[in-house]
Design a protein around this motif. Structure first.
Motif, short mmCIF file in Angstrom:
data_model
loop_
_atom_site.label_atom_id
_atom_site.label_comp_id
_atom_site.label_asym_id
_atom_site.label_seq_id
_atom_site.Cartn_x
_atom_site.Cartn_y
_atom_site.Cartn_z
N UNK A 261 0.84 -1.21 0.00
CA UNK A 261 0.00 0.00 0.00
C UNK A 261 0.87 1.25 0.00
N UNK A 262 1.93 1.26 0.79
CA UNK A 262 2.84 2.42 0.83
C UNK A 262 3.56 2.59 -0.51
N UNK A 263 3.95 1.49 -1.12
CA UNK A 263 4.62 1.55 -2.43
C UNK A 263 3.69 2.20 -3.44
N UNK A 264 2.43 1.81 -3.45
CA UNK A 264 1.46 2.41 -4.37
C UNK A 264 1.20 3.87 -4.03
N UNK A 265 1.00 4.16 -2.75
CA UNK A 265 0.68 5.53 -2.31
C UNK A 265 1.79 6.51 -2.69
N UNK A 266 3.03 6.09 -2.52
CA UNK A 266 4.17 6.97 -2.79
C UNK A 266 4.80 6.70 -4.16
N UNK A 267 4.13 5.88 -4.96
CA UNK A 267 4.58 5.57 -6.32
C UNK A 267 6.02 5.05 -6.34
N UNK A 268 6.40 4.29 -5.32
CA UNK A 268 7.73 3.69 -5.20
C UNK A 268 8.85 4.72 -5.33
N UNK A 269 8.57 5.94 -4.88
CA UNK A 269 9.57 7.00 -4.94
C UNK A 269 10.22 7.15 -3.57
N UNK A 270 11.24 6.33 -3.36
CA UNK A 270 11.97 6.31 -2.10
C UNK A 270 13.46 6.38 -2.38
N UNK A 271 14.19 6.98 -1.47
CA UNK A 271 15.66 6.99 -1.58
C UNK A 271 16.19 5.58 -1.39
N UNK A 272 15.50 4.79 -0.55
CA UNK A 272 15.88 3.40 -0.27
C UNK A 272 14.75 2.75 0.52
N UNK A 273 14.86 1.44 0.71
CA UNK A 273 13.91 0.71 1.54
C UNK A 273 14.69 -0.20 2.49
N UNK B 191 9.65 -2.93 -5.43
CA UNK B 191 10.64 -1.88 -5.19
C UNK B 191 11.84 -2.04 -6.11
N UNK B 192 12.32 -3.25 -6.23
CA UNK B 192 13.48 -3.54 -7.09
C UNK B 192 13.17 -3.16 -8.54
N UNK B 193 11.98 -3.53 -9.01
CA UNK B 193 11.58 -3.20 -10.39
C UNK B 193 11.51 -1.69 -10.61
N UNK B 194 11.19 -0.94 -9.55
CA UNK B 194 11.11 0.52 -9.64
C UNK B 194 12.46 1.20 -9.44
N UNK B 195 13.51 0.40 -9.19
CA UNK B 195 14.85 0.97 -9.04
C UNK B 195 15.16 1.47 -7.64
N UNK B 196 14.36 1.09 -6.65
CA UNK B 196 14.60 1.52 -5.28
C UNK B 196 15.69 0.64 -4.67
N UNK B 197 16.76 1.22 -4.16
CA UNK B 197 17.81 0.43 -3.50
C UNK B 197 17.25 -0.27 -2.25
N UNK B 198 17.62 -1.52 -2.09
CA UNK B 198 17.11 -2.34 -1.00
C UNK B 198 18.19 -2.61 0.03
N UNK B 199 17.80 -2.47 1.30
CA UNK B 199 18.67 -2.82 2.42
C UNK B 199 17.88 -3.81 3.28
N UNK B 200 18.28 -5.07 3.24
CA UNK B 200 17.62 -6.09 4.05
C UNK B 200 18.23 -6.09 5.44
#
Length: 126
Positions: A44-56, A74-83
């Motif tokens: 829901x947050x990904x949709x609400x913010x259109x996957x526009x994040x500096x990172x996740x 997130x990965x498909x949208x190019x958002x850097x991931x930190x697990x």
């Protein structure tokens, strides 16, 4: 108002860990979107913010299952991931998300902040 240059999506289902992570993320100079405790909330947050994040910052195991559907979006949208997880298989995560960073639980706040800044730097460089 949000700013995709400093917004970080936080996905963590353990309340006290989420609060600690939020403080670490904010002290590193970012703004937290979340925390999201479930895959549904994260999507829901990904949709609400259109996957526009500096990172996740993502925990792998959430209350409603593995984080991977949200991580894939997130990965498909190019958002850097930190697990950030105690249940992460580093090799499997790096195979599925080659540019992702993995910080095991628990991580020192300064180590996590450094990793997060590197992740956000990937987004700015792209």
């Amino acid at each position: 108002m949000t700013d995709p240059a400093i917004d970080v999506l936080l996905v963590e289902d353990e309340l006290f860990i989420a609060l600690d992570l939020q403080e670490t993320i904010e002290e590193a100079g970012f703004h937290v979107i979340g925390p999201c405790a479930t895959v549904v909330e994260a999507e829901e947050a990904i949709l609400r913010y259109e996957a526009r994040f500096a990172a996740a910052v993502l925990d792998v195991r959430l209350a409603d299952g593995a984080v991977f559907p949200a991580a894939d979006r997130l990965h498909a949208a190019g958002v850097p991931l930190l697990f950030h997880s105690g249940h992460a298989d580093d090799a499997a995560l790096r195979q599925r998300y080659p540019s992702a960073m993995v910080c095991p639980k628990p991580s020192a706040p300064d180590a996590l902040a450094t990793a997060l800044r590197r992740c956000a730097g990937q987004r700015r460089a792209a």
